[in-house]
Structure formats: structure tokens, C-alpha cells
Design an enzyme around this catalytic site. Structure first.
Site, PDB file in Angstrom:
ATOM      1  N   SER A   1       0.813  -1.213   0.000  1.00  0.00           N
ATOM      2  CA  SER A   1       0.000   0.000   0.000  1.00  0.00           C
ATOM      3  C   SER A   1       0.850   1.268   0.000  1.00  0.00           C
ATOM      4  O   SER A   1       1.641   1.488  -0.895  1.00  0.00           O
ATOM      5  CB  SER A   1      -0.956  -0.048   1.189  1.00  0.00           C
ATOM      6  N   HIS A   2       0.716   2.060   1.040  1.00  0.00           N
ATOM      7  CA  HIS A   2       1.381   3.356   1.118  1.00  0.00           C
ATOM      8  C   HIS A   2       2.769   3.270   1.747  1.00  0.00           C
ATOM      9  O   HIS A   2       3.438   4.283   1.896  1.00  0.00           O
ATOM     10  CB  HIS A   2       0.510   4.293   1.953  1.00  0.00           C
TER      11      HIS A   2
ATOM     12  N   ASP B   1      -2.548   6.562  -3.324  1.00  0.00           N
ATOM     13  CA  ASP B   1      -1.405   5.916  -2.662  1.00  0.00           C
ATOM     14  C   ASP B   1      -0.733   4.874  -3.554  1.00  0.00           C
ATOM     15  O   ASP B   1      -1.054   4.747  -4.741  1.00  0.00           O
ATOM     16  CB  ASP B   1      -1.841   5.290  -1.339  1.00  0.00           C
TER      17      ASP B   1
ATOM     18  N   ASP C   1      -0.859   1.652  -4.054  1.00  0.00           N
ATOM     19  CA  ASP C   1      -1.626   0.648  -4.793  1.00  0.00           C
ATOM     20  C   ASP C   1      -2.972   1.184  -5.276  1.00  0.00           C
ATOM     21  O   ASP C   1      -3.812   0.421  -5.756  1.00  0.00           O
ATOM     22  CB  ASP C   1      -1.829  -0.606  -3.943  1.00  0.00           C
TER      23      ASP C   1
ATOM     24  N   ASP D   1      -5.650   2.545  -3.768  1.00  0.00           N
ATOM     25  CA  ASP D   1      -6.952   2.441  -3.103  1.00  0.00           C
ATOM     26  C   ASP D   1      -7.259   3.642  -2.204  1.00  0.00           C
ATOM     27  O   ASP D   1      -8.404   3.869  -1.842  1.00  0.00           O
ATOM     28  CB  ASP D   1      -7.103   1.113  -2.332  1.00  0.00           C
ATOM     29  N   ARG D   2      -6.246   4.436  -1.874  1.00  0.00           N
ATOM     30  CA  ARG D   2      -6.512   5.625  -1.041  1.00  0.00           C
ATOM     31  C   ARG D   2      -6.643   6.875  -1.897  1.00  0.00           C
ATOM     32  O   ARG D   2      -6.143   6.912  -3.025  1.00  0.00           O
ATOM     33  CB  ARG D   2      -5.361   5.857  -0.067  1.00  0.00           C
TER      34      ARG D   2
ATOM     35  N   LYS E   1     -11.378  -0.306  -1.271  1.00  0.00           N
ATOM     36  CA  LYS E   1     -11.508   1.134  -1.391  1.00  0.00           C
ATOM     37  C   LYS E   1     -10.883   1.545  -2.726  1.00  0.00           C
ATOM     38  O   LYS E   1     -10.092   0.797  -3.295  1.00  0.00           O
ATOM     39  CB  LYS E   1     -10.884   1.851  -0.206  1.00  0.00           C
TER      40      LYS E   1
HETATM   41  C1  G1P Z   1      -4.290   1.408   8.118  1.00  0.00           C
HETATM   42  C2  G1P Z   1      -5.523   2.267   8.234  1.00  0.00           C
HETATM   43  C3  G1P Z   1      -6.750   1.455   7.904  1.00  0.00           C
HETATM   44  C4  G1P Z   1      -6.603   0.842   6.524  1.00  0.00           C
HETATM   45  C5  G1P Z   1      -5.308   0.069   6.432  1.00  0.00           C
HETATM   46  C6  G1P Z   1      -5.056  -0.438   5.019  1.00  0.00           C
HETATM   47  O1  G1P Z   1      -4.351   0.347   9.023  1.00  0.00           O
HETATM   48  O2  G1P Z   1      -5.629   2.824   9.523  1.00  0.00           O
HETATM   49  O3  G1P Z   1      -7.880   2.265   7.986  1.00  0.00           O
HETATM   50  O4  G1P Z   1      -7.679  -0.011   6.233  1.00  0.00           O
HETATM   51  O5  G1P Z   1      -4.211   0.901   6.810  1.00  0.00           O
HETATM   52  O6  G1P Z   1      -4.956   0.598   4.098  1.00  0.00           O
HETATM   53  P1  G1P Z   1      -3.605   0.357  10.444  1.00  0.00           P
HETATM   54  O7  G1P Z   1      -2.144   0.626  10.161  1.00  0.00           O
HETATM   55  O8  G1P Z   1      -4.197   1.492  11.216  1.00  0.00           O
HETATM   56  O9  G1P Z   1      -3.878  -0.986  11.044  1.00  0.00           O
HETATM   57 ZN    ZN Z   2      -3.351   1.298  -0.328  1.00  0.00          ZN
END
Ligand code: G1P
Ligand code: ZN
Length: 544
Positions: A113-114, A278, A280, A282-283, A377
């Protein structure tokens, strides 16, 4: 081409977190590490022989090597067909779309992800089920259980597939189709939104937009949709070349990490609309000229304006938000006379609600917004939703949000993250806090009185499954809240997240800086949880 059965031993740390298994790249490069986890996924599935699997990732370092391994393992294990995005690319929402459209058994998405990428950055593997959504906990638990006893995996002895050419290959008895990564997703977007109206609006000469892909996966999607299909000027998409290390950046669309976009949108002669996605895809982060839309408000605004958009013209069945997300969407749901569900953090908890038709829109405070069009998302979907609303209402982003606050009141909101705290310190903080919960209700803290204090537990209204210990909530009698939880996606130490929310009905007070408006709650949070003393930090690492 022969199937090899390779002897292996379990790794103790293959427990998937909030969103799949995430580790630093060198961990995934250990001999057998990736293979063990992939075989554990396959071993946890039923009836996959001859079925379709979707594979793709966000293009980060190790994506291509991992995909070659997965293709050979899928072939050795007897999948009938594997669909893989060209160049190994599929954004997370596009993967969800492809799984659904092609009736795959499931998909493997390679992404952290990010989190930063590169040889010393992070990598991740996530399994999504046939509905296109992240595997529910009972599946991820089964994968972990299997990973703890695994003693062999199967892999085909074959040469690599050319991922860059759109073509169909044969790997053992498996058909591997390299597909265009964008086509199915772009078609779905076009079915949901009024592309003609958006195109007219953004090419009218009165509106300028800037889309930042942060050198991550959405570059090709954003260029195809905004610059080619919707005719936005070339250069509308910045940082649009996906790079294996995201250009050394942190591909997280928030005010801290999307620096280039923030500079443009808060600079002189700023465009009317800005958005970032982000790693991948999804954000999303939505910005107006000199104006930031909190993700919680974004969900509420989309819900309140949904019937302006073709795909949602019939109205919403319900809204779902993660527990730490602000209660702004609840107010819209109440006015619309529909349910608003409060789920634990993580998109996987929305899957059942979407499948059962109980919710249409979902969102998280962590820059995640989406709907029943896929089961993830979806960053660019949120951008198009906003553009469609702007094209219809012909007001600025700021006017639309302020008008929303005037109607519903403002849920003033902020999240404070304390990153890379020693795990034992973070766990001690949470344990001590849990120990205090029963004594808090009724207490007066500053100008607030505690209404309830608990560790959030969720019972899924569809399958009855219970998820406990999902974050400590302290709710006050005026509706304000403080929430504490530990991140489930980090790879180093622990990240403490503190979520703060207060409600302001009076429009004369809507222009406050959230850090000022939430000042008392910030202090109360520190007093109750001893954040500074227990983390050894005098301020958060990131404030959003
Ligand atoms: C974080 C975000 C959560 C999201 C997840 C994946 O998780 O807070 O809302 O679904 O990334 O993108 P966390 O690191 O808080 O467990
Ligand atoms: Zn992501």
C-alpha cells in the site's frame, strides 16, 4: 516443464495484519519465504483446480520477481487460468474489479500500500476472495495456521513469462493471460459516472485540476482516464510514472507525504481541484484550492450528494464507516433514513455488508473511500465521484464542504500517529489504558464528561462473527470521542494512532483549525493514556 515439490520449514511470522502480510523486502527475499506463504494460501482454498486466479501488484520493487514465482506455483498447483496485469501491474481496486468481472476464484495482490518501496522498503501479499474483497479473518487465520505447519510447496520448473506483452501463454496445463491493466477498470468507471458531463466541465476553461500519482500505480490509470478519455490537458497527472521505489517517496496521500500536490494546491494561482492516490491506488486525498477535505467529511459529502451521480441515482442502501472514522457520515445517514454501520478498521469488514446489500458507500478516516462497485476502497473512483458532483453543482470544493457543515454541523477531526514506538512500550500503554476503562464512565475530564469507555468489539450483522479488541474508545456526553489503537500494517515497532473528534453545530465556529478546536481533547488523551511518558515522545510523528 515439471512440477517440483520443494521441502520447506515454517516461518513463525506469517500472520496477515490489517491488510495482508507485510514485511520488508529482504524478509520476502529469504529462501522459501514467499513460496511458503503462497502455498499456504492455496492450501487454505477449496476447489481451486481448474479455476481462475488474478495476479497483479503496485509495481514496487520485487513485484515482477514475485509474480513469476506465483505464476509457476499457480500452474504447479493446478489453477486453470491466471489473469495477470501487463507489466505485473494491477491497482488494488482494479484487481478487485478484474476478479469480479472474470468470475475468478480469487486474486493475489502484491502491495504494501502506502509503505515506502525499494530494496530496503516494504513488500506485501494479500489474498482476495471471489467477491473481489480482502479475505475475511477466518480465511487469513486459516492461511496463518497452514503457514505454521507447512513442509512443502509446489512450483513448476519453467522459464519466465513475458509480462510486458499482452498475450496468452501456456504454463504447464495453465493458461496465463497478460491483460491490459486499465481497460476493465476504466469501463467500470465510465458506467458509474457521467463522463460527458465531467469532460465538458474540466475542459470548459473555467476549471483546473491536478492529479498526483506519487510515482505509484495509479499513473497509467489516471493518464488513461483523465488525460485521454476526459481530455484534461497533458500534465494534469503529475508524478505519473510508476517507479519501483516510488521515486524515494512515501506514497501516502496526505498533507505530509503528498508534498508536491500540497505545494500546488496551497500555492499562488492554485487549481480548483487536486487529488492524490497511494502506492496501490486504493486511497485518495481530495483538495480544493487552499482547502483540505478530511476523508471522513469526504465520505459524508459523497453520501449526501450521491443521487447526483448516475451510478447512485437510486439512492443508498446504507453507509458503513470504520470505528475511528468521524461520525459525520452518521448524520447524513440519519437524515436519509438509512443505516450507518460502524465496523473495525480494515476494508475486509465492509465485504459482508456490501455483499448483503446493506451498505452502498463505505469509508475510513485513513483516506479510504469506496462503494459496492468493487470490494476494495478506490482512490480514482473517489476523485471521479467528486468531479461528477462538482460538474453538477458548479460550486467550489470549499463551498460544497462548508455548505455541508452548515446543514449537518461539523465533526472536527484529527488523527495523531506516533510511529516506530518500541512494541513493548506501546503494548504497555494500551494494557494500562484498558485497565482504566471501567472506572472512566461518569468522570469529568476538563470540560467533558465520560459517557462510555470500552475496547471496541464488532459482531458482523451478516455472519455473526465477532472481532474483539479493535481499539479503545472514550466517548463523551456531547458526542466527542477519543480513540486509541495500534496499527496493524506497520513493519517496524508499533504505531500508536490517536483519533480525536468533537462536534460543532454553530456555523460561526466552523472555520477553526482542528488542532486548536481539539486542544482540550488532545490534552485529555495524554493525561488518560500517558502518551508522552509511555512512548517517550513529546509530539506525534504525523498529524492528519
Ligand atoms: C491502516 C488504516 C486502515 C486501513 C489500512 C489499510 O491500518 O488505519 O484504515 O484499512 O491501513 O490501508 P492500520 O495501520 O491502522 O492498522
Ligand atoms: Zn493502499
Amino acid at each position: 516443464m515439471t512440477v517440483q515439490t520443494v521441502r520447506t520449514q515454517p516461518f513463525s511470522d506469517q500472520k496477515p495484519g490489517t491488510s495482508g502480510l507485510r514485511k520488508q523486502v529482504p524478509t520476502f527475499q529469504k529462501p522459501h519465504y514467499l513460496e511458503n506463504f503462497i502455498q499456504s494460501i492455496f492450501d487454505s482454498l477449496e476447489g481451486y483446480q481448474g479455476q481462475t486466479l488474478v495476479v497483479g501488484g503496485d509495481g514496487r520493487y520485487y513485484n515482477r520477481q514475485a509474480i513469476q514465482t506465483i505464476l509457476k506455483m499457480a500452474a504447479a498447483n493446478g489453477f486453470g487460468r491466471v489473469l495477470v496485469g501487463q507489466g505485473g501491474i494491477l491497482s488494488t481496486p482494479a484487481a478487485s474489479c478484474v476478479i469480479r468481472k472474470h468470475q475468478a476464484l480469487g486474486g493475489i495482490i502484491l502491495s504494501a500500500s502506502h509503505n515506502p518501496g525499494g530494496p530496503q522498503g516494504d513488500f506485501g501479499v494479500k489474498y482476495n476472495t471471489g467477491n473481489g474483497g480482502p479475505a475475511p479473518e477466518k480465511v487469513t487465520d486459516a492461511i496463518f495456521q497452514r503457514s505454521q505447519v507447512i513442509d512443502e510447496y509446489k512450483i513448476l520448473d519453467a522459464s519466465d513469462v513475458d509480462l510486458d506483452r499482452i498475450a496468452t501463454y501456456t504454463l504447464g496445463n495453465t493458461r496465463v493471460e497478460v491483460i491490459d491493466a486499465v481497460t476493465d477498470y476504466a469501463a467500470l468507471m465510465e458506467a458509474l459516472f457521467d463522463f460527458d458531463q465531467i469532460q465538458q466541465f474540466i475542459t470548459s476553461g473555467n476549471f483546473r485540476l491536478c492529479i498526483d500519482s506519487l510515482h505509484a500505480v495509479t499513473g497509467p490509470y489516471a493518464k488513461a482516464i483523465f488525460e485521454r478519455r476526459l481530455n484534461a490537458p497533458a500534465g494534469t497527472v503529475q508524478n505519473g510514472e510508476p517507479l519501483e521505489d516510488f521515486g524515494g517517496g512515501h506514497p501516502d496521500p496526505n498533507l505530509v507525504y503528498a508534498k508536491d500536490l500540497v505545494k500546488v494546491m496551497f500555492g499562488e494561482n492554485a487549481p480548483d481541484f487536486g487529488a492524490a492516490s497511494d502506492g496501490d491506488g486504493d486511497r485518495n486525498m481530495i483538495l480544493g484550492r487552499n482547502f483540505f477535505v478530511t476523508p471522513s467529511d469526504s465520505l459524508a459529502v459523497l453520501a449526501a450528494n450521491a443521487t447526483l451521480v448516475p451510478g447512485y441515482r437510486e439512492g443508498l442502501a446504507g453507509i458503513a464507516r470504520s470505528m475511528p472514522t468521524s461520525q459525520a457520515p452518521d448524520r447524513v445517514a440519519a437524515k436519509l433514513g438509512i443505516d450507518c454501520y460502524e465496523t473495525p478498521t480494515g476494508w475486509k469488514f465492509f465485504g459482508n455488508l456490501l455483499d448483503a446489500g446493506k451498505a452502498t458507500l463505505c469509508g475510513e478516516e485513513s483516506f479510504g473511500t469506496g462503494s459496492n462497485h468493487v470490494r476494495e476502497k478506490d482512490g480514482l473512483w473517489a476523485v471521479l465521484f467528486w468531479l461528477n458532483i462538482l460538474a453538477v453543482r458548479k460550486q467550489s470544493v470549499e463551498e460544497i464542504v462548508k455548505d455541508h457543515w452548515a446543514t449537518y454541523g461539523r465533526n472536527i477531526y484529527s488523527r495523531h500517529d506516533y510511529e516506530e514506538v518500541a512494541s513493548d512500550r506501546a503494548n504497555d500503554l494500551m494494557d494500562t489504558l484498558r485497565g482504566k476503562l471501567s472506572s472512566l464512565p461518569g468522570q469529568t475530564l476538563g470540560r467533558y464528561t465520560v459517557d462510555y469507555a470500552d475496547d471496541f468489539s464488532y459482531t458482523d450483522p451478516v455472519d455473526g462473527s465477532v472481532s474483539s479488541k479493535q481499539g479503545v474508545r472514550i466517548g463523551f456526553t456531547d458526542g466527542s470521542r477519543i480513540v486509541f489503537r495500534l496499527s496493524g500494517t506497520g513493519t517496524q515497532g508499533a504505531t500508536l494512532r490517536l483519533y480525536l473528534e468533537s462536534y460543532e453545530a454553530d456555523p460561526a465556529k466552523h472555520d477553526q483549525d482542528p488542532q486548536d478546536a481539539l486542544g482540550d481533547l488532545i490534552q485529555i488523551a495524554d493525561e488518560v493514556a500517558q502518551i508522552q511518558a509511555k512512548t517517550g515522545r513529546d509530539r506525534p510523528t504525523v498529524i492528519t
